[in-house]
Design a protein around this motif. Structure first.
Motif, PDB file in Angstrom:
ATOM      1  N   SER A  66     156.602 -47.338 142.820  1.00 36.00           N
ATOM      2  CA  SER A  66     155.582 -47.022 141.823  1.00 36.00           C
ATOM      3  C   SER A  66     154.424 -48.003 141.963  1.00 36.00           C
ATOM      4  O   SER A  66     154.631 -49.204 142.156  1.00 36.00           O
ATOM      5  CB  SER A  66     156.162 -47.092 140.408  1.00 36.00           C
ATOM      6  N   LEU A  67     153.217 -47.475 141.841  1.00 36.65           N
ATOM      7  CA  LEU A  67     152.027 -48.316 141.886  1.00 36.65           C
ATOM      8  C   LEU A  67     151.500 -48.622 140.489  1.00 36.65           C
ATOM      9  O   LEU A  67     150.547 -49.389 140.338  1.00 36.65           O
ATOM     10  CB  LEU A  67     150.925 -47.625 142.697  1.00 36.65           C
ATOM     11  N   SER A  68     152.114 -48.025 139.487  1.00 36.76           N
ATOM     12  CA  SER A  68     151.592 -48.130 138.124  1.00 36.76           C
ATOM     13  C   SER A  68     152.202 -49.277 137.323  1.00 36.76           C
ATOM     14  O   SER A  68     151.815 -49.501 136.182  1.00 36.76           O
ATOM     15  CB  SER A  68     151.819 -46.813 137.371  1.00 36.76           C
ATOM     16  N   SER A  69     153.158 -49.992 137.916  1.00 37.42           N
ATOM     17  CA  SER A  69     153.828 -51.056 137.166  1.00 37.42           C
ATOM     18  C   SER A  69     153.103 -52.396 137.259  1.00 37.42           C
ATOM     19  O   SER A  69     153.500 -53.362 136.621  1.00 37.42           O
ATOM     20  CB  SER A  69     155.266 -51.227 137.682  1.00 37.42           C
ATOM     21  N   ASP A 103     149.113 -41.754 146.557  1.00 45.62           N
ATOM     22  CA  ASP A 103     149.081 -41.921 145.101  1.00 45.62           C
ATOM     23  C   ASP A 103     148.431 -40.727 144.432  1.00 45.62           C
ATOM     24  O   ASP A 103     148.894 -40.245 143.391  1.00 45.62           O
ATOM     25  CB  ASP A 103     148.336 -43.209 144.747  1.00 45.62           C
ATOM     26  N   ILE A 104     147.358 -40.220 145.027  1.00 47.27           N
ATOM     27  CA  ILE A 104     146.701 -39.027 144.475  1.00 47.27           C
ATOM     28  C   ILE A 104     147.652 -37.832 144.532  1.00 47.27           C
ATOM     29  O   ILE A 104     147.767 -37.061 143.571  1.00 47.27           O
ATOM     30  CB  ILE A 104     145.400 -38.736 145.244  1.00 47.27           C
ATOM     31  N   CYS A 105     148.364 -37.687 145.665  1.00 44.32           N
ATOM     32  CA  CYS A 105     149.314 -36.569 145.809  1.00 44.32           C
ATOM     33  C   CYS A 105     150.471 -36.679 144.817  1.00 44.32           C
ATOM     34  O   CYS A 105     151.012 -35.663 144.372  1.00 44.32           O
ATOM     35  CB  CYS A 105     149.855 -36.528 147.231  1.00 44.32           C
ATOM     36  N   SER A 106     150.851 -37.902 144.481  1.00 42.00           N
ATOM     37  CA  SER A 106     151.979 -38.089 143.556  1.00 42.00           C
ATOM     38  C   SER A 106     151.654 -37.578 142.153  1.00 42.00           C
ATOM     39  O   SER A 106     152.557 -37.357 141.350  1.00 42.00           O
ATOM     40  CB  SER A 106     152.368 -39.568 143.485  1.00 42.00           C
ATOM     41  N   LEU A 131     155.190 -38.180 140.645  1.00 38.31           N
ATOM     42  CA  LEU A 131     156.251 -38.229 141.640  1.00 38.31           C
ATOM     43  C   LEU A 131     156.413 -39.648 142.173  1.00 38.31           C
ATOM     44  O   LEU A 131     155.441 -40.407 142.222  1.00 38.31           O
ATOM     45  CB  LEU A 131     155.935 -37.269 142.788  1.00 38.31           C
ATOM     46  N   PRO A 132     157.625 -40.031 142.589  1.00 39.43           N
ATOM     47  CA  PRO A 132     157.823 -41.360 143.178  1.00 39.43           C
ATOM     48  C   PRO A 132     156.980 -41.533 144.438  1.00 39.43           C
ATOM     49  O   PRO A 132     156.978 -40.670 145.316  1.00 39.43           O
ATOM     50  CB  PRO A 132     159.322 -41.379 143.503  1.00 39.43           C
ATOM     51  N   ILE A 133     156.263 -42.628 144.523  1.00 38.82           N
ATOM     52  CA  ILE A 133     155.376 -42.863 145.661  1.00 38.82           C
ATOM     53  C   ILE A 133     156.162 -42.947 146.961  1.00 38.82           C
ATOM     54  O   ILE A 133     155.665 -42.577 148.033  1.00 38.82           O
ATOM     55  CB  ILE A 133     154.544 -44.146 145.435  1.00 38.82           C
ATOM     56  N   ASN A 134     157.405 -43.403 146.889  1.00 43.17           N
ATOM     57  CA  ASN A 134     158.244 -43.531 148.083  1.00 43.17           C
ATOM     58  C   ASN A 134     158.541 -42.164 148.695  1.00 43.17           C
ATOM     59  O   ASN A 134     158.618 -42.021 149.914  1.00 43.17           O
ATOM     60  CB  ASN A 134     159.544 -44.249 147.734  1.00 43.17           C
TER      61      ASN A 134
END
Length: 327
Positions: A181-184, A292-295, A304-307
């Motif tokens: 996640s990039l949002s944490s 990140d945009i696609c997630s 969606l999980p970035i991984n």
């Protein structure tokens, strides 16, 4: 002619990164009218959530791409990368030990951000040093790759055992972290992540000449008067900082670190690190911003999980690399 072409490509990706950065800030589950940007609620969404998330995507994409590039040069292995060679798994093990022990740790260690980063860097260093020692005993890239994967599996098994004994709250926190996640990353955590990433990238830029020499082997580098031992130490520190600091906050991001260096070399048609390092920063940042945009594409409030997204993007590139090398 080639230099002019490379300048054009680097300029293109510079503008692309800026465009994707702006798009990532504008795009989200909540539509923000341009005329109401001054509204306190929308202002808070942009500056407290979307801006640090987009900046995290740039830093993480750049960091793991450069780490992958340096690992491929050092290990002379086209499939080397933080995720494949177990470095990300080592960082995950360090984070697991930290998170699952969080109930008995002082609160200031947990909230400061340093505890999780130090744990990730130590875990990444441990696996990296083991793989490095093994690399001196085998000259086969495939063998080293398999060994790296096995060490990653061992680290993963230890994490699974730790999860079995963890309390539900700590376990849930760690499982969510593994999704990526990039949002944490809050602004508080950014004060830790940003300087460590910049230091790692600065060291990478400082060893461009030794890395270019290593492309032709350690004997050639030594003949140029390069201190291989010091360079190796700097490489280890760089990879640990770049892979450890970013993995600590975003979780293990798969395949970007392997795929981006190959994309860069294919587009620029050069192995010169004076060019491939800045190009890897730009392409890695752009690619993770796209992920990140696609997630956020479900557009129903679900992210969606970035991984998962990075695997969908990066895995086909890795398959192509394997098939190309085989032929």
């Amino acid at each position: 002619m080639a230099a002019h072409r490379n300048d054009i490509i680097l300029t293109f990706f510079s503008f692309l990164t800026l465009l994707l950065f702006a798009t990532d800030i504008v795009f989200g589950s909540v539509s923000i009218p341009i005329a109401q940007l001054s509204d306190p609620m929308y202002h808070n969404i942009i500056f407290s959530y979307r801006l640090p998330k987009a900046l995290t995507a740039v830093l993480t994409g750049a960091a793991i791409s450069v780490a992958g590039l340096i690992m491929q040069t050092h290990f002379q292995n086209p499939l080397a990368g933080p995720y494949v060679l177990g470095v990300s798994s080592g960082a995950s093990l360090g984070v697991a030990l930290f998170m699952l022990a969080s109930p008995i740790l002082p609160s200031f260690i947990i909230t400061s951000g340093w505890g999780i980063v130090v744990s990730a860097i130590i875990g990444a260093l441990a696996i990296l040093l083991i793989v490095l020692m093994v690399s001196y005993r085998t000259t086969q890239p495939t063998t080293l790759l398999i060994i790296g994967i096995m060490f990653g599996q061992i680290a993963g098994s230890i994490v699974t055992i730790l999860q079995n004994y963890a309390d539900p709250d700590s376990l849930k926190l760690f499982v969510i972290w593994t999704f990526g996640s990039l949002s944490s990353v809050t602004w508080t955590y950014m004060q830790v992540m940003l300087p460590l990433t910049i230091i790692g990238l600065a060291i990478a830029f400082s060893i461009q000449k030794p890395l270019n020499a290593l492309l032709l082997g350690e004997n050639y580098a030594h003949s140029l008067g390069i201190n291989i031992r010091i360079v190796r130490i700097l490489i280890i520190i760089t990879i640990a900082l770049l892979a450890g600091a970013t993995t600590a906050f975003t979780g293990p991001i798969a395949f970007i670190g392997i795929a981006v260096p190959h994309l860069v070399r294919m587009m620029l048609r050069t192995n010169n690190h004076n060019i491939t390092i800045p190009a890897s920063i730009l392409v890695g940042a752009s690619l993770l911003l796209v992920c990140d945009i696609c997630s956020q594409l479900p557009a129903n409030g679900t992210i969606l999980p970035i991984n998962a997204i990075s695997s969908i993007v990066g895995a086909p590139i890795i398959i192509w690399i394997i098939l190309k090398n085989r032929n």
